[in-house]
Design a protein around this motif. Structure first.
Motif, short mmCIF file in Angstrom:
data_model
loop_
_atom_site.label_atom_id
_atom_site.label_comp_id
_atom_site.label_asym_id
_atom_site.label_seq_id
_atom_site.Cartn_x
_atom_site.Cartn_y
_atom_site.Cartn_z
N ALA A 87 -53.36 32.99 82.45
CA ALA A 87 -53.65 34.42 82.60
C ALA A 87 -55.13 34.70 82.47
O ALA A 87 -55.69 35.55 83.17
N TYR A 88 -55.81 33.97 81.58
CA TYR A 88 -57.24 34.16 81.40
C TYR A 88 -58.00 33.75 82.66
O TYR A 88 -58.92 34.45 83.10
N GLU A 89 -57.62 32.63 83.26
CA GLU A 89 -58.29 32.19 84.49
C GLU A 89 -58.05 33.18 85.62
O GLU A 89 -58.94 33.44 86.44
N ALA A 90 -56.84 33.76 85.66
CA ALA A 90 -56.55 34.76 86.68
C ALA A 90 -57.41 36.00 86.48
O ALA A 90 -57.90 36.61 87.45
N PHE A 91 -57.62 36.40 85.24
CA PHE A 91 -58.47 37.55 84.93
C PHE A 91 -59.91 37.27 85.37
O PHE A 91 -60.57 38.13 85.98
N ARG A 92 -60.43 36.10 85.06
CA ARG A 92 -61.79 35.76 85.45
C ARG A 92 -61.95 35.79 86.97
O ARG A 92 -62.93 36.33 87.50
N ALA A 93 -60.98 35.21 87.67
CA ALA A 93 -61.05 35.19 89.14
C ALA A 93 -60.99 36.59 89.71
O ALA A 93 -61.72 36.94 90.66
N ARG A 94 -60.13 37.42 89.14
CA ARG A 94 -59.97 38.80 89.64
C ARG A 94 -61.23 39.62 89.38
O ARG A 94 -61.66 40.41 90.23
N ALA A 95 -61.85 39.43 88.22
CA ALA A 95 -63.08 40.16 87.90
C ALA A 95 -64.19 39.80 88.88
O ALA A 95 -64.96 40.68 89.33
N ARG A 96 -64.29 38.54 89.21
CA ARG A 96 -65.32 38.11 90.16
C ARG A 96 -65.00 38.63 91.56
O ARG A 96 -65.91 39.05 92.29
N GLU A 97 -63.73 38.63 91.93
CA GLU A 97 -63.34 39.13 93.25
C GLU A 97 -63.68 40.61 93.39
O GLU A 97 -64.20 41.05 94.43
N LEU A 98 -63.37 41.39 92.37
CA LEU A 98 -63.59 42.83 92.42
C LEU A 98 -65.01 43.23 92.04
O LEU A 98 -65.38 44.39 92.20
N ARG A 99 -65.76 42.27 91.48
CA ARG A 99 -67.11 42.54 90.97
C ARG A 99 -67.10 43.62 89.89
O ARG A 99 -67.98 44.48 89.82
N VAL A 100 -66.09 43.55 89.05
CA VAL A 100 -66.00 44.47 87.91
C VAL A 100 -66.81 43.87 86.76
O VAL A 100 -66.58 42.72 86.38
N PRO A 101 -67.75 44.61 86.20
CA PRO A 101 -68.52 44.08 85.07
C PRO A 101 -67.60 43.78 83.88
O PRO A 101 -66.71 44.56 83.56
N VAL A 102 -67.85 42.64 83.26
CA VAL A 102 -67.07 42.24 82.10
C VAL A 102 -68.02 42.02 80.92
O VAL A 102 -69.10 41.46 81.07
N CYS A 103 -67.62 42.49 79.79
CA CYS A 103 -68.35 42.28 78.56
C CYS A 103 -67.41 41.52 77.61
O CYS A 103 -66.37 42.03 77.25
N ASN A 104 -67.72 40.26 77.31
CA ASN A 104 -68.92 39.55 77.65
C ASN A 104 -68.89 39.02 79.09
O ASN A 104 -67.81 38.74 79.61
N PRO A 105 -70.06 38.83 79.70
CA PRO A 105 -70.09 38.25 81.05
C PRO A 105 -69.46 36.87 81.04
O PRO A 105 -69.44 36.18 80.02
N LEU A 106 -68.96 36.47 82.19
CA LEU A 106 -68.13 35.27 82.28
C LEU A 106 -68.94 33.98 82.36
O LEU A 106 -68.35 32.91 82.52
N GLU A 107 -70.26 34.07 82.25
CA GLU A 107 -71.11 32.89 82.37
C GLU A 107 -71.52 32.31 81.02
O GLU A 107 -72.45 31.51 80.95
#
Length: 286
Positions: free
Chosen positions: A80-100
């Protein structure tokens, strides 16, 4: 009366998805209380919804940004976490903390890399052939690179440490000497800005924390790892131990969902932290 927008002249209230697991039980800490408090304060300036990490990917497209908080060890919901990361990058939704993030967000390989590079960390190896690089100790710590909250951690002899590394899939385990220390201390940051420090005077009671007056050398130590991680924003916790000789060694660089122990700081410090976090999130929301 409506809250004053964080951005002058801006009436839009950004929508914030706060990813948390209110049901997660952690030893010595109540994750849910901290996130309920943070949600109540962030709601003053954002439209906030809380969701479990297993639901985050499906809900993300409805929000301006996401804040990952006390969501528990990722190993319990890795897919589920990997799916969230992929979806955030696809949608370009800012995430805090950033995924890098290069710290715990990416596993504990960074402890091996920092140890090899000569940083002040607890000496760490991940290959049986490198055990000789560790200082001799009566006991050694073996733990999985993808572990958290002491899941899979055990204390072994030197011979057992070698056998554990040889018997595991390559690169999945870490070995460290079990060192004596006076106390553990944590430094909390928003972005690259230091907020407060807490320490556990009793090594046997890790989460019985008290305010710690960080000196210039302490802050230089902590800032070194914040700079190494190179995240432009987000919440980070630098965990260290004070050795018997008086120096500090890094234990962990928590850059995914660090527990903040906000109930252990004074109101003025807590309010300053909340204000700094709000500002950081408002900047991300644009």
């Amino acid at each position: 009366m409506s809250p004053v927008p964080l951005i002058p002249g801006e009436d839009h209230r950004p929508s914030l998805l706060l990813v948390t697991d209110l049901g997660y039980e952690a030893r010595g800490r109540r994750y849910c209380d901290e996130d309920i408090f943070l949600a109540s304060r962030l709601r003053e300036n954002f439209d906030v919804a809380l969701c479990h990490p297993r639901d985050a990917a499906a809900l993300l497209d409805r929000f301006d940004l996401a804040l990952v908080r006390n969501s528990g060890p990722v190993l319990h919901y890795q897919e589920a976490y990997e799916a969230f990361r992929a979806r955030a990058r696809e949608l370009r939704v800012p995430v805090c903390n950033p995924l890098e993030g290069r710290g715990d967000m990416a596993g504990k390989q960074y402890l091996v890399e920092l140890s090899r590079a000569g940083y002040p960390v607890i000496p760490t190896v991940d290959r049986a052939a490198d055990l000789g690089l560790l200082p001799e100790a009566g006991e050694y710590v073996v733990k999985p690179k993808l572990g958290a909250d002491s899941v899979g951690l055990r204390f072994v002899t030197g011979a057992e440490a070698g056998a554990a590394l040889e018997g595991a899939d390559e690169g999945t385990l870490l070995v460290q000497p079990r060192i004596g220390f006076r106390y553990e201390v944590s430094f909390y940051f928003v972005g690259h800005d230091f907020q407060y420090a807490l320490y556990a005077p009793d090594p046997e009671r890790r989460w019985v924390l008290e305010p710690y007056a960080a000196g210039a050398e302490d802050l230089a130590f902590a800032h070194r790892f914040i700079a190494w991680n190179s995240l432009g924003h987000g919440i980070q916790r630098v965990d260290a131990c004070r050795t018997a000789e008086g120096g500090l060694l890094l234990v962990e660089l928590e850059d995914l969902n660090p527990y903040l122990s906000l109930d252990r700081v004074g109101e003025e410090v807590r309010e300053a932290f909340v204000a700094r976090l709000k500002g950081s999130l408002a900047y991300l929301a644009g």
